[in-house]
Design a protein around this motif. Sequence first.
Motif, PDB file in Angstrom:
ATOM      1  N   UNK A  59       0.842  -1.191   0.000  1.00  0.00           N
ATOM      2  CA  UNK A  59       0.000   0.000   0.000  1.00  0.00           C
ATOM      3  C   UNK A  59       0.879   1.244   0.000  1.00  0.00           C
ATOM      4  N   UNK A  60       0.595   2.156  -0.878  1.00  0.00           N
ATOM      5  CA  UNK A  60       1.354   3.416  -0.909  1.00  0.00           C
ATOM      6  C   UNK A  60       0.808   4.362   0.152  1.00  0.00           C
ATOM      7  N   UNK A  61       1.206   4.105   1.391  1.00  0.00           N
ATOM      8  CA  UNK A  61       0.757   4.971   2.474  1.00  0.00           C
ATOM      9  C   UNK A  61       1.260   6.386   2.238  1.00  0.00           C
ATOM     10  N   UNK A  62       0.446   7.354   2.577  1.00  0.00           N
ATOM     11  CA  UNK A  62       0.887   8.743   2.479  1.00  0.00           C
ATOM     12  C   UNK A  62       1.389   9.177   3.858  1.00  0.00           C
ATOM     13  N   UNK A  63       2.270  10.159   3.854  1.00  0.00           N
ATOM     14  CA  UNK A  63       2.877  10.604   5.096  1.00  0.00           C
ATOM     15  C   UNK A  63       1.815  11.026   6.113  1.00  0.00           C
ATOM     16  N   UNK A  64       0.780  11.708   5.609  1.00  0.00           N
ATOM     17  CA  UNK A  64      -0.222  12.207   6.548  1.00  0.00           C
ATOM     18  C   UNK A  64      -1.078  11.088   7.144  1.00  0.00           C
ATOM     19  N   UNK A  65      -1.021   9.897   6.517  1.00  0.00           N
ATOM     20  CA  UNK A  65      -1.791   8.779   7.056  1.00  0.00           C
ATOM     21  C   UNK A  65      -1.140   8.201   8.312  1.00  0.00           C
ATOM     22  N   UNK A  66       0.155   8.431   8.468  1.00  0.00           N
ATOM     23  CA  UNK A  66       0.914   7.715   9.486  1.00  0.00           C
ATOM     24  C   UNK A  66       1.308   8.676  10.609  1.00  0.00           C
ATOM     25  N   UNK A  67       0.954   8.304  11.816  1.00  0.00           N
ATOM     26  CA  UNK A  67       1.202   9.179  12.975  1.00  0.00           C
ATOM     27  C   UNK A  67       2.691   9.504  13.096  1.00  0.00           C
ATOM     28  N   UNK A  68       3.004  10.775  13.288  1.00  0.00           N
ATOM     29  CA  UNK A  68       4.397  11.181  13.457  1.00  0.00           C
ATOM     30  C   UNK A  68       5.127  11.483  12.164  1.00  0.00           C
ATOM     31  N   UNK A  69       4.549  11.152  11.017  1.00  0.00           N
ATOM     32  CA  UNK A  69       5.174  11.471   9.735  1.00  0.00           C
ATOM     33  C   UNK A  69       6.402  10.617   9.470  1.00  0.00           C
ATOM     34  N   UNK A  70       7.194  11.001   8.445  1.00  0.00           N
ATOM     35  CA  UNK A  70       8.305  10.171   7.996  1.00  0.00           C
ATOM     36  C   UNK A  70       9.673  10.693   8.415  1.00  0.00           C
ATOM     37  N   UNK A  71       9.703  11.878   8.993  1.00  0.00           N
ATOM     38  CA  UNK A  71      10.988  12.399   9.416  1.00  0.00           C
ATOM     39  C   UNK A  71      11.347  11.844  10.791  1.00  0.00           C
ATOM     40  N   UNK A  72      12.370  10.988  10.791  1.00  0.00           N
ATOM     41  CA  UNK A  72      12.773  10.400  12.062  1.00  0.00           C
ATOM     42  C   UNK A  72      14.260  10.653  12.275  1.00  0.00           C
ATOM     43  N   UNK A  73      14.691  10.573  13.528  1.00  0.00           N
ATOM     44  CA  UNK A  73      16.075  10.871  13.876  1.00  0.00           C
ATOM     45  C   UNK A  73      16.817   9.558  14.073  1.00  0.00           C
ATOM     46  N   UNK A  74      17.835   9.318  13.242  1.00  0.00           N
ATOM     47  CA  UNK A  74      18.586   8.071  13.354  1.00  0.00           C
ATOM     48  C   UNK A  74      19.275   7.946  14.715  1.00  0.00           C
ATOM     49  N   UNK A  75      19.684   9.089  15.293  1.00  0.00           N
ATOM     50  CA  UNK A  75      20.350   9.028  16.602  1.00  0.00           C
ATOM     51  C   UNK A  75      19.383   8.576  17.690  1.00  0.00           C
ATOM     52  N   UNK A  76      18.151   9.052  17.556  1.00  0.00           N
ATOM     53  CA  UNK A  76      17.118   8.619  18.494  1.00  0.00           C
ATOM     54  C   UNK A  76      16.926   7.106  18.375  1.00  0.00           C
ATOM     55  N   UNK A  77      16.880   6.612  17.093  1.00  0.00           N
ATOM     56  CA  UNK A  77      16.717   5.176  16.845  1.00  0.00           C
ATOM     57  C   UNK A  77      17.885   4.403  17.455  1.00  0.00           C
TER      58      UNK A  77
END
Lengths: 396, 472
Positions: free
Chosen positions: B448-466
């Motif tokens: 499924x081509x999920x859109x960014x607005x469909x997914x809580x928190x969006x797609x910008x994530x911090x690799x350091x946090x991960x």
Amino acid sequence: MALSKERLGRYNPEKPQENRLTDLGPRHFWEFFPPVIQENYGKWLYHDILEPGILAHVSETGAKVYTVRCGAARFMTVQHVREICEIADKYCKGYVRFTTRNNIEFLVDSIEGLEALKKDLESRKFAGGSFKFPIGGTGAGISNIVHTQGYIHCHTPATDASSMVKAVSDELFEYFKGMTLPAKLRVSMACCLNMCGAVHCSDIALLGYHRKPPIVDHEYISKLCEIPLAIAACPVGAISPDKTESGKKTVKIKSERCMFCGNCYTMCQALPLSDQEGDGVTILAGGKISNRISDPKFSKVVVPWLPNSFPRFPEVVENVKKIVEAYAKGANKYERLGDWAERIGWERFFEQCGLEFTEHLIDDYRLAYDTWRTSTQFKFTDAAWEVSKVAGGIEE
Amino acid sequence: MAFEPVREMKKLNYEELRIYSDAELKNYTEEELKSFKCKYEIPKLDELEKGPWPSFVSDAKQEALRRRKLSDDQILTHRDAVEDLLGQLELSFDEGETHWKHGGIVGVFGYGGGVIGRYSDLAEKYPSIAMFHTIRVNQPASKFYSTDFLKTICDMWEYRGSGLMNLHGSTGDLVLLGTTTEQLEPIFYELGHVLDTDIGGSGSNLRTPACCIGKARCEYACYDTQALCYELTNYYQDELHRPAFPYKFKFKFDGCPNGCVASIARSDMSFIGTWRDDIRIDQDAVKAYIAGDIVPNAGAHKGRDWGKFDIQKEVIDLCPSKCMSLEGDQLVIDNSECVRCMHCINTMPKALKPGVDTGISILLGAKAPILDGAQMATLMIPFMKAEAPYDNIKEFVEKVWEFWMEEGKNRERLGELMQRVTLPKFIETIGLPPAPQMVKAPRSNPYIFWKEEDVKGGWNRDINDYRSRHKR
């Protein structure tokens, strides 16, 4: 305002805008309805097919209209149309109708009128001996074969239309005149896969097909065509830019990629495909338009290629007859050809129709996988035993 | 009830319009016709005069003979046109190739369609068909005619053209086959000024719309197919005559799901009549069918003895949604489960009728195989009322066109565009909510081509946090 007899009629080439009428649209349908149709529009209760080709529609007003359906070649001269009009003037108050499948329909509002009309229509023959107005084409039978222009008036055909349709219609005449089949059977013909006739959902479709890649008219292509458009026209990327020895812009064809669709020729007249040995006829079967019982569906290729044997196409006629006769024998009442083939299985279809199954019939275009068998539910026919023998699964 | 044309139309009376007198129309005898020989040897075509089916060759010979005998002032174009056509056709049979040239841009002033240029590539050999252009005349809805109209067009066409025509072309037009460039404008003027009619579509425009016989003579019609066809044809005259589309666009109008004009297989926008209330049942007529007093299927199977009618086997068991049953001698239909396939109605037309709350289903995107394979139309709007002035339908048409004209590539049919942009994106663009009616089944892959607005928190994530939670 009578028709003009002046050479240029009402048109003045000096003043092309003068008295120009545009965007009038077609004439309104209501004026062309005979009185019985106007009076009973939207009031029809039911109909009966009294005999092949004769329909009786009954209105809630009690009125009845009888329709006599006649076969016709869709290619007609004004002389034939005038004869149709003469009949319509004599029996039908000056009205006549044509169906989507190119049948002629004469409508009368009394049973006496019907009998006289029938007798007259059946008596009329062309000088060559064929019927001018054969009555039929209703119910569980074969209606008129819709078709395209072919050699009569088209630049892309891979076969001729009018001649093939005449030859096949002669052989299927009893099915046009009768209602002996399990359901209606629609035969359609198109002379190339541009399919002006949209035959791809017919019980039986006859399709002209090229089998040789285009010839490149190297010396003229850059003058005749937009080369990038010709390249872009190819759905399989078989055309690429090239130069002639003298440095002129041209294209080259990767022949092994060509699927002979002819779209390049449609876009570029310097890429002709037609060829006496290459061109021929493909037969497709099992399509339908109606939503009755099962979904509408596409016709499937059941005979990959037959030669263009002008003028009577005996190979085409023979294969069509095989399919029609096997269907007439095997299908249940109400079962369309495609529904029958699906019920008995396509392997049984090929066996019962006596058609050879060749590698050409296994899809290798887009979405081909959807047609592969992914089940152990199949029927054993000779074709299956051949596979077993070759694979070493059984003794000879 | 009566329908009014969008404008007043000229009355047609052949007696006032005609070119040829009765005597001039009968200018050959039966004997002359029987002994007629084409000026070329055409043995293969002669063979096609045999057999019972109407022979187009025999018909062509009638006109060939007539043209030979017309005087010079009774004909404006080539008198040998029919014979030259037969000669070229015979040669095409011998050689297995067509002799019509590719293309030829001709037309009438101000229009981009309706005339198709046609030239023979053997102009020296067959000079009378050197130019042999086609004119598509927009047929009246459902192809009823008065003989005044047809006879007038015959006179005009014999005088200014080849006298050969198609009744009808595949799309629906009345096709005039074969005239010269000089005569195109005069013919267009005669069609407009005398016959008060217009030419049809060709090229990248709205093609001549076509409809089934509808309420004129069919008890199944769920809307006025002629009226809608006529209205949209007139309303979209500009789109019909002046190509501004990526490619061709076809409207076809079927009054019910039987689909007699095949709209579902061959129109970019297919209008199919349907209903949303209950099938009307006349229980007495049902009993009469069961008793064998009424011939089933309106007599369509009369040619063979299929045995006594069996309502269970022939109707109830064949119902695709199995929504019918017999309770005692009453036929019961669970209408909420009915898929309106028409089988029971077709089989027992005196007992069953479509409901009275009728309208249309709209399907989009059918086409023949060029290029990416044939497509059947896809269901878009399950139900819509179809009543004059059809504003709801026009609004939908224009939304679809707007998107197609914006996004469609050159020579991309609507169905191909729908595949390219995908169905979810397409319905979003034209403003329709998704519905399971639009698909045969939901997808079997989870891509499924999920859109960014469909997914809580969006797609910008911090690799350091991960990485604070997961070691490398």
